[in-house]
Design a protein around this motif. Sequence first.
Motif, mmCIF file in Angstrom:
data_model
loop_
_atom_site.group_PDB
_atom_site.id
_atom_site.type_symbol
_atom_site.label_atom_id
_atom_site.label_comp_id
_atom_site.label_asym_id
_atom_site.label_seq_id
_atom_site.Cartn_x
_atom_site.Cartn_y
_atom_site.Cartn_z
ATOM 1 N N SER A 63 -6.673 -0.486 3.564
ATOM 2 C CA SER A 63 -4.855 -0.502 4.218
ATOM 3 C C SER A 63 -4.910 -1.656 5.167
ATOM 4 O O SER A 63 -3.236 -1.257 4.948
ATOM 5 C CB SER A 63 -4.363 1.274 4.027
ATOM 6 O OG SER A 63 -4.418 1.584 4.697
ATOM 7 N N ILE A 89 -9.613 4.503 3.032
ATOM 8 C CA ILE A 89 -8.869 3.596 2.379
ATOM 9 C C ILE A 89 -7.622 3.588 3.765
ATOM 10 O O ILE A 89 -6.971 2.681 3.372
ATOM 11 C CB ILE A 89 -7.170 5.240 1.676
ATOM 12 C CG1 ILE A 89 -8.718 5.758 0.725
ATOM 13 C CG2 ILE A 89 -6.676 4.197 1.482
ATOM 14 C CD1 ILE A 89 -8.500 4.202 -0.906
ATOM 15 N N THR A 96 0.725 -1.142 -0.244
ATOM 16 C CA THR A 96 -0.055 -0.033 -0.174
ATOM 17 C C THR A 96 0.569 1.382 -0.429
ATOM 18 O O THR A 96 0.590 2.168 -0.580
ATOM 19 C CB THR A 96 -1.223 -0.261 1.527
ATOM 20 O OG1 THR A 96 -1.824 -0.962 0.956
ATOM 21 C CG2 THR A 96 -2.278 1.282 1.314
ATOM 22 N N LYS A 126 -12.999 9.835 2.708
ATOM 23 C CA LYS A 126 -12.180 8.488 1.949
ATOM 24 C C LYS A 126 -10.609 8.517 2.332
ATOM 25 O O LYS A 126 -10.798 6.780 2.015
ATOM 26 C CB LYS A 126 -12.268 9.542 0.160
ATOM 27 C CG LYS A 126 -13.048 9.927 -0.551
ATOM 28 C CD LYS A 126 -12.838 10.760 -1.521
ATOM 29 C CE LYS A 126 -14.420 10.832 -2.795
ATOM 30 N NZ LYS A 126 -13.398 11.908 -3.976
ATOM 31 N N ILE A 163 -7.644 3.080 -5.226
ATOM 32 C CA ILE A 163 -7.054 5.007 -5.015
ATOM 33 C C ILE A 163 -7.977 5.301 -6.725
ATOM 34 O O ILE A 163 -8.492 6.676 -6.334
ATOM 35 C CB ILE A 163 -5.996 4.560 -4.900
ATOM 36 C CG1 ILE A 163 -6.000 3.874 -3.148
ATOM 37 C CG2 ILE A 163 -5.221 6.665 -4.779
ATOM 38 C CD1 ILE A 163 -4.482 4.027 -3.325
ATOM 39 N N THR A 198 -5.554 -2.260 -4.021
ATOM 40 C CA THR A 198 -5.146 -1.246 -3.435
ATOM 41 C C THR A 198 -5.483 -0.178 -4.466
ATOM 42 O O THR A 198 -6.104 0.929 -4.656
ATOM 43 C CB THR A 198 -4.013 -0.820 -2.781
ATOM 44 O OG1 THR A 198 -4.238 -1.798 -1.670
ATOM 45 C CG2 THR A 198 -3.931 0.653 -1.826
#
Length: 576
Positions: free
Chosen positions: A418, A414, A200, A410, A466, A462
């Motif tokens: 992660s 994430i 990540t 957001k 993103i 990931t």
Amino acid sequence: MAEEEFPNTTHESFNVTLHTTLVVTTKLVLPTPAKPILPVQTGEQAQQEEQSSGMTIFFSLLVLAICIILVHLLIRYRLHFLPESVAVVSLGILMGAVIKIIEFKKLANWKEEEMFRPNMFFLLLLPPIIFESGYSLHKGNFFQNIGSITLFAVFGTAISAFVVGGGIYFLGQADVISKLNMTDSFAFGSLISAVDPVATIAIFNALHVDPVLNMLVFGESILNDAVSIVLTNTAEGLTRKNMSDVSGWQTFLQALDYFLKMFFGSAALGTLTGLISALVLKHIDLRKTPSLEFGMMIIFAYLPYGLAEGISLSGIMAILFSGIVMSHYTHHNLSPVTQILMQQTLRTVAFLCETCVFAFLGLSIFSFPHKFEISFVIWCIVLVLFGRAVNIFPLSYLLNFFRDHKITPKMMFIMWFSGLRGAIPYALSLHLDLEPMEKRQLIGTTTIVIVLFTILLLGGSTMPLIRLVDIEDARARRRSRKDVNLSKTEKMGNTVESEHLSELTEEEYEAHYVRRQDLKGFLWLDAKYLNPFFTRRLTQEDLHHGRIQMKTLTNKWYEEVRQGPSGSEDDEQELL
């Protein structure tokens, strides 16, 4: 008669008293036999041990060499979309399958060599990884986000450990999954809460995500590893004690007391060691002899780990805080040559250690004796994801009341996504002393499945996630037509972090830091008092000497290259 009996009686009493006294005195004076410190192996047994250790070293180096070739091929053929950790784990799985076929055909037997040894991990592989992580925290805004990072790493990890451990315990009591007692459940919840978002972080750097998000995930993962290890050690300590006659509240208080002593004691030891190293290298000027200066840095790098483990503290926590302090203070007392040498050496050693661990993680698919229970694995994955959510979202909303730079929804999503698991949960699962053996195998197998699930599935998805969340940056990146590079090794080899080189004189430092009006709290205290006390400010003469030293070394290397068998001015002009 009476007078004749009296002396006899007295004589007998004296003999009894003397005999008793001699016996007691003898018992007190006789020395206890000395116990051997370590079992000494000699003769054929020692030779067999040396051969076994030699084969283990050979096998480990062979695996490392193959992994380095794989990373080189990824860089050469520009397979930048594939994180190196994912590639190395996949290669480890493939190598494990090949070794299993060879053993099945009875062509060779490498069972002992391919087994991952937890002691090797904790003594040799993990300390360089943790120290390099702490030493690299100088960049970005780590200290500006130290409160948020600490909250996520300490309280967030504890929340996740309690959620996972409590869920496993109550599901076992309800006969939904295999039963584990409270301490074993908490130990598993602690070890599986160690996050390792290597893939990540590489994606974050490649896509140029918000630097605050990058630092929050990176900083939390580093402190989180040490906290998870301390929590696991706490649970193991409770397991070794007889807690049957102790209430649940007393057990919690004992665990809290052990954790606080271990955490703050180890952190204080590591911080003190780092500060001592800064003062030593400030007042003992070794800059004109970089080899001695570099040797002193290596000694101080590993010193807190050995001391902490020797006095029953957490060596990982100590070496982490030592790395942070040495990066912030000691590093700026070094010559430019030693500064660059430290950067490159730590990166190389940490890369080799991480690669070795990820390769053996893939090998464990075939080398570890497994006990697979589908319901236990599924529920553990659900609890791990839920525990991560209970960690990230409430704490982020709480922190936003005190932060100028808000953590957006957001970013929260994430950060939750992660939370990959890596080598530390796997090594901790092998280090647990669980009885019976079936329980240990169940914990180990479940940990391996969760680690592979998070690395391969979550880590692999990931980047698309993103880009889906941050649409504008993705469009701008498509317009620029730049390749997304996930190779951590290539980036480390092509750059020298100039921001970590000490190039400020006394006047420049005062103008750049001390006179700034926006510094608050620890940053102001550090710039005003701590940094001037623990670091050496350069004079113009020091800068001139450093430039001459770097230029001399560069010219010497260049002349040796030109004088090589193929070196010529025509070749040089053709290359230019």
